[in-house]
Design a protein around this motif. Sequence first.
Motif, PDB file in Angstrom:
ATOM      1  N   LEU A   1       0.337  -1.078  -0.231  1.00 24.02           N
ATOM      2  CA  LEU A   1       0.623  -0.262   0.113  1.00 24.02           C
ATOM      3  C   LEU A   1       0.489   1.261   0.097  1.00 24.02           C
ATOM      4  CD1 LEU A   1      -2.226  -1.090   2.357  1.00 24.02           C
ATOM      5  CD2 LEU A   1      -2.450  -1.146  -0.153  1.00 24.02           C
ATOM      6  N   GLY A   2       1.684   1.136   1.179  1.00 17.29           N
ATOM      7  CA  GLY A   2       2.840   2.194   0.678  1.00 17.29           C
ATOM      8  C   GLY A   2       3.404   2.724  -1.097  1.00 17.29           C
ATOM      9  N   LEU A   3       3.597   1.518  -1.263  1.00 15.82           N
ATOM     10  CA  LEU A   3       3.983   2.447  -2.763  1.00 15.82           C
ATOM     11  C   LEU A   3       2.858   2.814  -3.713  1.00 15.82           C
ATOM     12  CD1 LEU A   3       5.578   1.839  -5.413  1.00 15.82           C
ATOM     13  CD2 LEU A   3       5.624  -0.951  -5.317  1.00 15.82           C
TER      14      LEU A   3
ATOM     15  N   ILE B   1      -0.269   4.420  -2.573  1.00 15.77           N
ATOM     16  CA  ILE B   1      -0.418   5.265  -2.055  1.00 15.77           C
ATOM     17  C   ILE B   1       0.446   6.897  -2.409  1.00 15.77           C
ATOM     18  CG2 ILE B   1      -2.121   4.034  -0.505  1.00 15.77           C
ATOM     19  CD1 ILE B   1       0.239   5.749   1.983  1.00 15.77           C
ATOM     20  N   ASN B   2       1.777   6.501  -2.603  1.00 17.46           N
ATOM     21  CA  ASN B   2       2.492   7.597  -3.243  1.00 17.46           C
ATOM     22  C   ASN B   2       2.440   7.535  -4.866  1.00 17.46           C
ATOM     23  OD1 ASN B   2       5.061   8.354  -1.856  1.00 17.46           O
ATOM     24  ND2 ASN B   2       5.588   6.501  -0.623  1.00 17.46           N
TER      25      ASN B   2
ATOM     26  N   ARG C   1       0.759  11.439  -6.694  1.00 12.95           N
ATOM     27  CA  ARG C   1       1.445  12.066  -7.748  1.00 12.95           C
ATOM     28  C   ARG C   1       0.901  11.808  -9.090  1.00 12.95           C
ATOM     29  NH1 ARG C   1       4.693  10.036  -3.550  1.00 12.95           N
ATOM     30  NH2 ARG C   1       6.807  11.672  -3.059  1.00 12.95           N
TER      31      ARG C   1
ATOM     32  N   GLN D   1       0.573  15.273  -6.139  1.00 13.83           N
ATOM     33  CA  GLN D   1       0.557  15.541  -4.625  1.00 13.83           C
ATOM     34  C   GLN D   1       1.184  14.103  -4.775  1.00 13.83           C
ATOM     35  OE1 GLN D   1      -4.154  15.525  -4.147  1.00 13.83           O
ATOM     36  NE2 GLN D   1      -3.505  16.876  -2.396  1.00 13.83           N
ATOM     37  N   GLN D   2       2.248  15.059  -3.672  1.00 15.47           N
ATOM     38  CA  GLN D   2       2.628  13.689  -2.653  1.00 15.47           C
ATOM     39  C   GLN D   2       2.175  12.948  -2.491  1.00 15.47           C
ATOM     40  OE1 GLN D   2       6.361  15.117   0.429  1.00 15.47           O
ATOM     41  NE2 GLN D   2       6.850  13.100   0.629  1.00 15.47           N
ATOM     42  N   LEU D   3       0.941  13.056  -1.368  1.00 16.04           N
ATOM     43  CA  LEU D   3       0.040  12.524  -1.161  1.00 16.04           C
ATOM     44  C   LEU D   3      -1.381  13.125  -1.123  1.00 16.04           C
ATOM     45  CD1 LEU D   3       1.325  10.822   2.459  1.00 16.04           C
ATOM     46  CD2 LEU D   3       0.998   9.529   0.570  1.00 16.04           C
TER      47      LEU D   3
ATOM     48  N   TRP E   1      11.376  -5.799  -3.593  1.00 11.77           N
ATOM     49  CA  TRP E   1      11.319  -4.295  -3.595  1.00 11.77           C
ATOM     50  C   TRP E   1      12.369  -3.917  -2.595  1.00 11.77           C
ATOM     51  CZ3 TRP E   1       8.275  -0.831  -1.250  1.00 11.77           C
ATOM     52  CH2 TRP E   1       6.952  -1.421  -1.335  1.00 11.77           C
TER      53      TRP E   1
ATOM     54  N   ILE F   1      10.668   3.414  -2.787  1.00  8.35           N
ATOM     55  CA  ILE F   1       9.098   4.615  -2.301  1.00  8.35           C
ATOM     56  C   ILE F   1       9.551   5.901  -1.632  1.00  8.35           C
ATOM     57  CG2 ILE F   1       7.807   3.324  -3.003  1.00  8.35           C
ATOM     58  CD1 ILE F   1       7.041   2.947   0.205  1.00  8.35           C
TER      59      ILE F   1
ATOM     60  N   SER G   1       6.405  13.421   4.181  1.00  7.00           N
ATOM     61  CA  SER G   1       5.319  13.778   3.940  1.00  7.00           C
ATOM     62  C   SER G   1       4.343  14.789   5.193  1.00  7.00           C
ATOM     63  CB  SER G   1       4.452  12.684   3.993  1.00  7.00           C
ATOM     64  OG  SER G   1       3.850  11.675   5.212  1.00  7.00           O
TER      65      SER G   1
ATOM     66  N   ILE H   1       6.574   7.148   5.307  1.00  8.88           N
ATOM     67  CA  ILE H   1       5.155   5.805   4.623  1.00  8.88           C
ATOM     68  C   ILE H   1       5.225   4.652   5.387  1.00  8.88           C
ATOM     69  CG2 ILE H   1       3.719   5.952   3.118  1.00  8.88           C
ATOM     70  CD1 ILE H   1       4.717   9.020   1.896  1.00  8.88           C
ATOM     71  N   GLY H   2       6.430   4.731   4.954  1.00 10.28           N
ATOM     72  CA  GLY H   2       6.060   3.076   5.196  1.00 10.28           C
ATOM     73  C   GLY H   2       6.295   2.581   6.816  1.00 10.28           C
TER      74      GLY H   2
ATOM     75  N   ILE I   1       3.147   2.644   7.929  1.00  9.01           N
ATOM     76  CA  ILE I   1       2.362   1.821   7.806  1.00  9.01           C
ATOM     77  C   ILE I   1       2.358   0.317   8.568  1.00  9.01           C
ATOM     78  CG2 ILE I   1       1.940  -0.320   6.129  1.00  9.01           C
ATOM     79  CD1 ILE I   1       2.478   2.361   4.297  1.00  9.01           C
TER      80      ILE I   1
ATOM     81  N   THR J   1      -2.722  14.619   5.546  1.00  7.80           N
ATOM     82  CA  THR J   1      -1.417  15.158   4.549  1.00  7.80           C
ATOM     83  C   THR J   1      -1.719  16.962   4.613  1.00  7.80           C
ATOM     84  OG1 THR J   1      -0.523  13.434   4.088  1.00  7.80           O
ATOM     85  CG2 THR J   1       0.245  15.597   3.213  1.00  7.80           C
TER      86      THR J   1
END
Lengths: 463, 202
Positions: A247-249, A251-252, A256, A261-263, B27, B32, B121, B156-157, B160, B173
């Motif tokens: 999910l981190g990947l 939402i990034n 964008r 937006q960054q987030l 990965w 990220i 962020s 962010i990682g 999570i 944010t």
Amino acid sequence: MKTHQQIDRVARDLDPEVHQANFMGAKLKSERRYAALERDYPDSDKLRQVAGQIKQHTLEHLDQYLEQAEAAFQKNGVKVHFATDDAAVNATVLRIMNETGSQRMVKSKSMVTEEIHLLDYLERHGKEVVETDLGEFILQIDGDHPSHIVTPIVHKNRRGIAESFERKGLGDYNDDPETITRRARAYLRQKYLDADVGLTGANFVSAESGRIVLVTNEGNARFCMAANRVHIAVVGIEKLVPTDRDLGLFINLIGRSGTGQQLTVYNQFIGGPRVEGQPHGPEEMHVVFVDNRRTEVLASDCREILRCIRCGACLNVCPIYRQSGGHAYRSVYPGPVGAVLSPLLAGNRFPELADLPKASSLCGACNEVCPVDIPIPDLLLRLRDKAKREGAKDAMKGTPNLGMWATLCSQPAMWKTALSMGHTMNYIPTEMIPNPSAKAWQAARKLPKFQGGEFRKWFKNRK
Amino acid sequence: MSDREQIFSAIRAALAPLPEKTARPEWDDSLIVCTASGQFESLPAQFADKLCAASGKFFDSIEALAQFLKEQGGTFGYCDPALAGHFQGWDGIRVETDFDENKINEYSFGITRASAAIAESGTLVLKDCVTSARLAALAPWIHIAVLHQSDIVATIGEAIQGFGDDPSVIFATGPSKTADVEGILIEGVHGPGVQIALVLPE
């Protein structure tokens, strides 16, 4: 100008103001997307490729991940439902509303509910449904439909919106965007407080933890699970990713790619009803997994389109979309993704939308910007082929009949003979050939003088 | 056959003919992480910078926050009972520790705890088990999220990884916003128009 395709006619006849709004909105979002990715990552392509592989992997093991997600949701106290088609989804949502004694629904943005016309269905069955995304709310009071996946009212201007608000009784005519927003805030605030049910879609689903992810800037999806008792999430089965880490990947990438937006302002990770002691929030949560022909797409040679995370980047960059706008695609999903997805989701109505894959110059920009690296131009070609094979009439308008040419090209001996006779072409008046395709081609072009035929001889005698 | 069985059998039928399947890619966490953050002396400094870039407001002093609220006309609000000790005796500012839905349009601010914040962020992490009242963090024009310096994580990682089993984790944010009308940015649509982080030392 003579045009064969429906989409060309729409683009030609589009109100110049609407054209300008679509064009500038798309251009701005494309530029922001590019700036954000270039600023933040040394090799942003790598993120797209990994994200594409994760989604492709998930789709190719969808039975396993869907089972895992179902179990994880149930462990979290979520009720899981499955629905094969539009009628099944609508009936499921209505049944949940009736069983929970619910009359009023607030709804956040969800493209899948556009596919199945959920809002109309619930209203026909006596329920009150209010769209809460500002753009979707304006579409609802206008009886209109979104023209873009992320910015649904990009085709409207403030004057039209001000008139709609006045008609709806939300105050005197005022076209200041801030006033429009404040009036919607005040009106919808009460709707949230009165609602029994909040309905959302889901941008992603983690199979590992049984969480849906909701991505919004306005905060309306937060309000759809604050004062109400019941939360229903209607989710396409292709929304799964394996783990929370993935999910981190995503939402990034989605912030964008969609809006630069960054987030996105709010990323909500929802895996069940409220905790004990929390005074607000739903007491029960339902997830409705929707097929609605997604398994047919999965079985086709265009299954890569199911990776799509609905960011809208391919619309914004597409030279056709920029000219035609979203409504020209005559379906829920516009732009390059829509040109692939809409005909596939149409089932036996495929021929009616089979012209959409031709609404592309195959420039490849849609593939370059796609956060999950979908080879959209390849898929468009596969669908053009399908349309041709199935003899879809709309798709073939303006397409010359290439049967003889195809036969010639697929027979080496015939090809060789034809080449050796090529010089005769220079002595016959080709524009008189009574073949409509040849005539059409030559109407605006001159056939160059044939100069070939020597290479084979030369090559054969080469020592 | 139930809808569930139909869907699963259709998926299996669709996947059976595939000669090979795409492997799950490996990965690294660093893939990220945003590299445009610049150099900062500490995570709180980075968080403050990124929060402001996202149109949020950063405070590390209760007095400065009180001054800001007065300037904004924020004289009546809700406060998490566990935090009320910090916010008593403010001249001209009144807080309630029971959220009353009937006063939802009277509260000009809501003070609740954040469970974490993300430096890369400028994001606040709101968890259901930490937020004393969902509506208090959402409905008032000003939301003040209170956290400690040590609650700030780098990426962010990492945030999570800290989800645990909380059923509602929200990354916020900056303030609620829209650009739906002619692409013009308006802050404060349904949620807070002003998003504040108050970061206290340990």
